[in-house]
Scaffold this motif. Structure first.
Motif, PDB file in Angstrom:
ATOM      1  N   LEU A  40       3.660 -10.450   5.487  1.00 45.95           N
ATOM      2  CA  LEU A  40       3.389 -11.440   4.447  1.00 45.95           C
ATOM      3  C   LEU A  40       2.903 -12.764   5.032  1.00 45.95           C
ATOM      4  CD1 LEU A  40       6.411 -10.746   2.062  1.00 45.95           C
ATOM      5  CD2 LEU A  40       4.008 -10.195   1.661  1.00 45.95           C
ATOM      6  N   GLY A  41       3.122 -12.947   6.338  1.00 48.35           N
ATOM      7  CA  GLY A  41       2.648 -14.165   6.995  1.00 48.35           C
ATOM      8  C   GLY A  41       1.231 -14.074   7.505  1.00 48.35           C
ATOM      9  N   ALA A  76      -9.112  -5.802   6.024  1.00 51.23           N
ATOM     10  CA  ALA A  76      -8.859  -4.971   4.839  1.00 51.23           C
ATOM     11  C   ALA A  76      -7.562  -4.178   4.993  1.00 51.23           C
ATOM     12  CB  ALA A  76     -10.032  -4.030   4.611  1.00 51.23           C
ATOM     13  N   ARG A  77      -7.333  -3.655   6.217  1.00 55.12           N
ATOM     14  CA  ARG A  77      -6.127  -2.855   6.437  1.00 55.12           C
ATOM     15  C   ARG A  77      -4.863  -3.719   6.356  1.00 55.12           C
ATOM     16  NH1 ARG A  77      -6.532   2.260  10.338  1.00 55.12           N
ATOM     17  NH2 ARG A  77      -8.416   3.211   9.489  1.00 55.12           N
ATOM     18  N   ARG A 134      -0.132  -5.838   3.366  1.00 49.70           N
ATOM     19  CA  ARG A 134       0.516  -6.961   2.663  1.00 49.70           C
ATOM     20  C   ARG A 134       0.805  -6.591   1.212  1.00 49.70           C
ATOM     21  NH1 ARG A 134      -3.230 -10.227   5.213  1.00 49.70           N
ATOM     22  NH2 ARG A 134      -4.414 -10.508   3.287  1.00 49.70           N
ATOM     23  N   LYS A 135      -0.135  -5.866   0.612  1.00 49.12           N
ATOM     24  CA  LYS A 135       0.062  -5.441  -0.774  1.00 49.12           C
ATOM     25  C   LYS A 135       1.266  -4.505  -0.881  1.00 49.12           C
ATOM     26  CE  LYS A 135      -2.213  -3.005  -4.592  1.00 49.12           C
ATOM     27  NZ  LYS A 135      -3.405  -2.231  -5.006  1.00 49.12           N
ATOM     28  N   GLN A 136       1.345  -3.532   0.042  1.00 45.96           N
ATOM     29  CA  GLN A 136       2.494  -2.619   0.037  1.00 45.96           C
ATOM     30  C   GLN A 136       3.798  -3.393   0.209  1.00 45.96           C
ATOM     31  OE1 GLN A 136       2.164   0.631   2.836  1.00 45.96           O
ATOM     32  NE2 GLN A 136      -0.020   0.878   2.453  1.00 45.96           N
ATOM     33  N   GLU A 144       4.587  -5.416  -3.004  1.00 43.92           N
ATOM     34  CA  GLU A 144       5.061  -4.593  -4.108  1.00 43.92           C
ATOM     35  C   GLU A 144       6.526  -4.229  -3.941  1.00 43.92           C
ATOM     36  OE1 GLU A 144       2.390  -1.310  -4.025  1.00 43.92           O
ATOM     37  OE2 GLU A 144       0.842  -2.302  -5.248  1.00 43.92           O
ATOM     38  N   ARG A 145       6.947  -4.063  -2.697  1.00 42.53           N
ATOM     39  CA  ARG A 145       8.324  -3.640  -2.448  1.00 42.53           C
ATOM     40  C   ARG A 145       9.297  -4.808  -2.313  1.00 42.53           C
ATOM     41  NH1 ARG A 145       8.702   0.714   2.259  1.00 42.53           N
ATOM     42  NH2 ARG A 145      10.895   0.377   1.730  1.00 42.53           N
ATOM     43  N   PHE A 146       8.829  -5.942  -1.772  1.00 42.84           N
ATOM     44  CA  PHE A 146       9.780  -6.972  -1.366  1.00 42.84           C
ATOM     45  C   PHE A 146       9.543  -8.349  -1.973  1.00 42.84           C
ATOM     46  CE2 PHE A 146       9.378  -3.983   2.264  1.00 42.84           C
ATOM     47  CZ  PHE A 146      10.610  -3.387   2.140  1.00 42.84           C
TER      48      PHE A 146
END
Length: 595
Positions: free
Chosen positions: A507-508, A521-522, A527-529, A532-534
């Motif tokens: 996230l940083g 992109a990867r 970060r999206k995953q 969504e979880r945290f």
């Protein structure tokens, strides 16, 4: 003189002729025509004897039994394949059911492991269970299309009743009449089954098979999840599972949100059109030809495939509530809006969805006679109410503030700037009254303070990022931007498999860090995953202040074991200046003395 004499003679002659003719016509025909007498033995053969009547009844009975045998053979053939119509479909169904039960057994054997691998296994098994329920539903639809083409239960019913009219003498045979009545009942059941299956072109429900009673090797079937024993049970409690599919309340920025993405979970990532293609493809491999859809069937299918997820889940609720009874129902759509309602027995329910508003109502007319209402407007305003002998009302306003009223044996009336703040201030009350009453009716309530995902995330924040984790993350981020595709792929896979470990570091990261387009992109996907979880967990922890709340940390410390307990003791020492280690009773005495 002569003339008078002639007239007198003519009158006399006419009278005599009339007299003779009248006498002749007055005699019976048999007296006029003498027929030869029949011999005595010929007269006896013209009269029906008792033996003749018995022979006729026996022949009629034999014809009746032969006709019943033929009708029953057709019924047995149809019943043999059940709702699925053919031997090939029935075999495929049995294979899927065996997998379903094996899947169910595997889920029951899973322990409450907190490992990421155990959680993924549970998630995968649950998703497969739902996929199997979808495949079994589609097989019922397909079976109703291909079935037994020569079998017509209504025609056979008419034929059976006509048969009785042609052989009325069999009505004196009690055993034959019992058999006749049993056959007509079986035909009636097949007719209802055919009608029900034909309605699958309009209606959806998950097919969760029941384990055969003869399966002695199976583990005991667990009882349905019970509600809270403190609260009364009624018809609503029989619908807890379908209600939980429809109503999922989630945290969003410290607010309560009716999460529409929750509707995707029961479908395990599949849509109905894809499920139909999967079934047709598999049947083709098995040599089963599915007939081409005519125009009407194609239109019905398209209408069903385009039905919003929420309405499909509402139809599943309707199917369970009806329990084989025909409901009174309605459904309408207009653009992006849809509305449906039904009434059956003691249950009345409705749902109304549009981009601006979602509303669900469920009412029971017996037992506790409660009405459950969930209404969301523009994902800002939310009303949750459960009205019966006990009154529960929660209003969340556009600015996020909330008002909670509960009227029963005691009266609760609370206000707060957000539900997260209300929960942090009154955790026991919110859990034991607000959340517990909603869960008792099937509503999926948001994460609670001691639920595993939230506790794990909070402990991760207490622990922070240790040096080895930071170093390995830096290596992987460098490798994901490598010139070697294999190295990039390995780095991405390791980061993806350990999102929980690296979530804070992911996230940083930023798209502006100067990496290649592929690496950027990867990392954005990772970060999206992670988000969504945290992300919502992090926001909830921040909104409630639990990371720095001694009351919460002391109670949590008494619930966890090992290193985790030590981490919480260190956190408490940091924020309170006290040093009681893992002596949670001493911590509790200290906190009680503060108040």
């Amino acid at each position: 003189m002569f003339h008078r004499t002639a007239i007198r003679l003519i009158r006399t002659w006419a009278f005599v002729v009339l007299l003779v003719t009248g006498v002749a016509w007055s005699r019976p025909l048999a007296a006029q025509v003498q027929l030869p007498a029949k011999p005595a033995n010929e007269r006896r053969n013209d009269q029906p004897t008792d033996n003749d009547a018995k022979d006729n009844d026996a022949k009629s009975k034999a014809k009746f039994i032969a006709a019943l045998d033929d009708i029953e053979a057709q019924i047995v053939e149809q019943e043999r394949y059940g709702e699925y119509g053919t031997a090939e479909l029935k075999q495929y169904v049995q294979e899927l059911e065996r997998e379903y039960f094996a899947n169910q057994d595997a889920l029951e054997r899973l322990d409450e492991s907190e490992t990421a691998g155990g959680n993924r296994r549970r998630k995968d098994l649950t998703a497969r269970r739902q996929h199997l329920a979808l495949l079994l539903w589609q097989l019922k639809r397909t079976g109703s299309q291909i079935g037994q083409p020569g079998f017509d239960s209504r025609k056979l019913t008419t034929q059976t009743h006509k048969l009785l009219g042609e052989h009325r003498s069999v009505m004196r045979d009690a055993n034959l009449m019992k058999r006749f009545q049993a056959i007509t009942r079986r035909l009636s059941l097949l007719s209802r089954q055919r009608i029900t299956n034909s309605q699958l072109h309009y209606n959806f429900y998950f097919v969760h098979p029941s384990r055969p009673a003869s399966d002695r090797n199976a583990p005991p079937i667990p009882a349905p999840a019970a509600g809270d024993g403190r609260f009364p049970n009624g018809p609503i409690q029989t619908l807890r599972e379908p209600v939980s599919n429809l109503i999922g309340l989630r945290w969003r920025d410290g607010r309560l949100n009716w999460d529409e993405t929750h509707w995707e979970i029961p479908f395990a990532g599949f849509d109905l059109e894809t499920v139909q293609r999967q079934i047709h493809s598999e049947l083709k491999k098995r040599g089963v030809e599915v007939p081409e859809e005519d125009r009407i069937v194609a239109q019905r299918n398209r209408r069903l495939f385009d039905t919003p997820r929420a309405i499909l889940l509402f139809q599943d609720l309707q199917h369970i509530a009806a329990n084989g009874k025909p409901p009174s129902r309605s459904y309408s759509t207009s653009g992006t809006s849809a509305r449906s309602r039904f009434t059956v027995g003691d249950i009345e329910a409705s749902i109304d969805i549009s981009p601006q508003k979602r509303e669900f109502t469920l009412r029971e007319d017996s037992g506790p006679s409660r009405t459950l209402l969930i209404r969301s407007e523009n994902d800002q305003r939310l009303r949750v109410s459960l009205i019966g002998e006990h009154i529960l009302l929660l209003d969340q306003y556009a600015d996020g503030s909330v008002r909670w009223v509960s009227i029963g044996d005691e009266v609760i009336s609370e206000k707060a700037s957000s539900l997260a703040k209300l929960y942090a201030d009154h955790p026991d009350r919110v859990e034991s009254e607000l959340f517990a009453r909603l869960r008792h009716c099937g509503v999926q309530t948001p994460l609670q303070r001691f639920d595993r995902p939230l506790v794990s995330r909070l402990l991760d924040q207490i622990k922070g990022v240790d040096r080895p984790t930071q170093q390995r993350f830096d290596q992987l981020v460098t490798q994901i931007d490598s010139g070697n595709f294999s190295d990039r792929q390995k780095a991405y896979r390791e980061l993806s498999d350990n999102v929980e470990t690296y979530s804070t570091l992911l996230l940083g990261t930023s798209d502006e860090d100067g990496r290649s387009a592929e690496a950027t992109a990867r990392l954005a996907e990772l970060r999206k995953q992670s988000g969504e979880r945290f992300l919502e967990l992090d926001r909830l922890i921040e909104s409630t202040g639990w990371l720095n709340d001694p009351r919460y940390l002391i109670e949590l410390g008494g619930r966890v074991r090992g290193d985790r307990s030590g981490l919480i003791g260190q956190r408490l020492e940091l924020i309170t200046g006290q040093s009681f280690g893992k002596d949670w009773q001493q911590w509790q005495r200290w906190f009680a003395g503060r108040r």
